[in-house]
Write a protein that holds these residues in place. Sequence first.
Motif, PDB file in Angstrom:
ATOM      1  N   HIS A  89       0.823  -1.207   0.000  1.00  0.00           N
ATOM      2  CA  HIS A  89       0.000   0.000   0.000  1.00  0.00           C
ATOM      3  C   HIS A  89       0.861   1.263   0.000  1.00  0.00           C
ATOM      4  N   GLY A  90       1.941   1.242   0.778  1.00  0.00           N
ATOM      5  CA  GLY A  90       2.829   2.395   0.794  1.00  0.00           C
ATOM      6  C   GLY A  90       3.499   2.624  -0.544  1.00  0.00           C
ATOM      7  N   LEU A  91       3.905   1.547  -1.198  1.00  0.00           N
ATOM      8  CA  LEU A  91       4.521   1.670  -2.521  1.00  0.00           C
ATOM      9  C   LEU A  91       3.546   2.262  -3.526  1.00  0.00           C
ATOM     10  N   GLN A  92       2.285   1.872  -3.453  1.00  0.00           N
ATOM     11  CA  GLN A  92       1.295   2.424  -4.369  1.00  0.00           C
ATOM     12  C   GLN A  92       1.081   3.914  -4.114  1.00  0.00           C
ATOM     13  N   ALA A  93       1.072   4.303  -2.834  1.00  0.00           N
ATOM     14  CA  ALA A  93       0.926   5.725  -2.517  1.00  0.00           C
ATOM     15  C   ALA A  93       2.153   6.514  -2.967  1.00  0.00           C
ATOM     16  N   LEU A  94       3.337   5.937  -2.801  1.00  0.00           N
ATOM     17  CA  LEU A  94       4.563   6.609  -3.252  1.00  0.00           C
ATOM     18  C   LEU A  94       4.601   6.733  -4.777  1.00  0.00           C
ATOM     19  N   ARG A  95       4.114   5.726  -5.465  1.00  0.00           N
ATOM     20  CA  ARG A  95       4.100   5.794  -6.930  1.00  0.00           C
ATOM     21  C   ARG A  95       3.173   6.903  -7.414  1.00  0.00           C
ATOM     22  N   LEU A  96       2.056   7.090  -6.704  1.00  0.00           N
ATOM     23  CA  LEU A  96       1.139   8.166  -7.065  1.00  0.00           C
ATOM     24  C   LEU A  96       1.795   9.525  -6.845  1.00  0.00           C
ATOM     25  N   ALA A  97       2.620   9.617  -5.805  1.00  0.00           N
ATOM     26  CA  ALA A  97       3.278  10.888  -5.495  1.00  0.00           C
ATOM     27  C   ALA A  97       4.502  11.134  -6.368  1.00  0.00           C
ATOM     28  N   TYR A  98       5.277  10.079  -6.633  1.00  0.00           N
ATOM     29  CA  TYR A  98       6.532  10.197  -7.396  1.00  0.00           C
ATOM     30  C   TYR A  98       6.533   9.188  -8.552  1.00  0.00           C
ATOM     31  N   PRO A  99       5.780   9.462  -9.603  1.00  0.00           N
ATOM     32  CA  PRO A  99       5.683   8.491 -10.705  1.00  0.00           C
ATOM     33  C   PRO A  99       6.998   8.243 -11.436  1.00  0.00           C
ATOM     34  N   GLN A 100       7.964   9.177 -11.344  1.00  0.00           N
ATOM     35  CA  GLN A 100       9.238   9.021 -12.044  1.00  0.00           C
ATOM     36  C   GLN A 100      10.328   8.416 -11.156  1.00  0.00           C
ATOM     37  N   ALA A 101      10.005   8.098  -9.913  1.00  0.00           N
ATOM     38  CA  ALA A 101      11.007   7.557  -8.992  1.00  0.00           C
ATOM     39  C   ALA A 101      11.186   6.061  -9.188  1.00  0.00           C
ATOM     40  N   GLN A 102      12.325   5.563  -8.768  1.00  0.00           N
ATOM     41  CA  GLN A 102      12.581   4.124  -8.726  1.00  0.00           C
ATOM     42  C   GLN A 102      12.239   3.650  -7.317  1.00  0.00           C
ATOM     43  N   LEU A 103      11.184   2.855  -7.210  1.00  0.00           N
ATOM     44  CA  LEU A 103      10.648   2.470  -5.908  1.00  0.00           C
ATOM     45  C   LEU A 103      11.180   1.111  -5.477  1.00  0.00           C
ATOM     46  N   HIS A 104      11.518   1.023  -4.201  1.00  0.00           N
ATOM     47  CA  HIS A 104      12.035  -0.205  -3.609  1.00  0.00           C
ATOM     48  C   HIS A 104      11.224  -0.519  -2.357  1.00  0.00           C
ATOM     49  N   GLY A 105      11.105  -1.810  -2.071  1.00  0.00           N
ATOM     50  CA  GLY A 105      10.413  -2.228  -0.858  1.00  0.00           C
ATOM     51  C   GLY A 105      11.172  -3.345  -0.167  1.00  0.00           C
ATOM     52  N   ILE A 106      11.165  -3.320   1.159  1.00  0.00           N
ATOM     53  CA  ILE A 106      11.756  -4.387   1.956  1.00  0.00           C
ATOM     54  C   ILE A 106      10.688  -4.883   2.920  1.00  0.00           C
ATOM     55  N   GLU A 107      10.510  -6.203   2.973  1.00  0.00           N
ATOM     56  CA  GLU A 107       9.521  -6.805   3.866  1.00  0.00           C
ATOM     57  C   GLU A 107      10.091  -8.096   4.426  1.00  0.00           C
TER      58      GLU A 107
END
Length: 263
Positions: free
Chosen positions: A146-164
């Motif tokens: 969910h956080g990654l989806q919110a970050l993508r909406l805010a920063y569509p040009q960013a390279q997103l990473h997740g750790i779980e």
Amino acid sequence: MTPKPWQRLNPATWLWPLPAIVAWVLCWTLFRTVWEQGLALPWSLALASALGVVLSLWGVSWWRRTLIAVGFPVSLALTLGLLGGSAVPAWAWLLPLGLLLLVYPVNAWRDAPLFPTPLNALTELPTLAPLPAGAHVLDAGCGLGHGLQALRLAYPQAQLHGIEWSWPLRALCALRCPWARVRQGDIWRADWSAYDMVYLFQRPESMARATAKAHAELRPGAWLVSLDFEATPHICTASLRTPGGKMVWLYQAPLSVPAGENP
């Protein structure tokens, strides 16, 4: 405020204990169906318990998720006890606990429970923390994404990473967020120095550890972003209130503290 259609369909927004009741009914339905079709009793128990663990994600707190997950095996045990015995071997009752620990590992309990980030919670973030195209942004403890989806909406040009840490949740997150680089790991052992922004939705008790790590590892100019919980005693660079009323706290490295305080 009138709930949106997608909110009415989301079991996490239902009045408690409706999500638990629906989950238990579905588990019992699955159990009776596969058992009557000839599946061995222990495996019928395991399959229905696995469904309960998956549906436990509907809970919005640890104790609600636990109740959803253990509701079916506990009710089955009580039912069999009232009937004067059980045909289920003793080891079979360890299966629900094992499945629960698989999704929620013990060493992850010190961190935040699976609290999803609202989709529109971070849309105003770029106005306070602008990032260049291609910036590396980490969701530390990404859960189901969910956080990654919110970050993508805010920063569509960013390279997103997740750790779980939980690998089942990591696998589900990777399926839900194929555009992000999601890996299984410990957010406290991961190196944060490569990221332009680290996003957290933790607990108040773990914020001191998060800010200490950010103070030690984030390069100058990088951001630590916390949803809901302020990283006291550090001085926030900026803050904003989300459409849902939650606070977003922003800290730019190097993090600063009031005079006389230790970082």
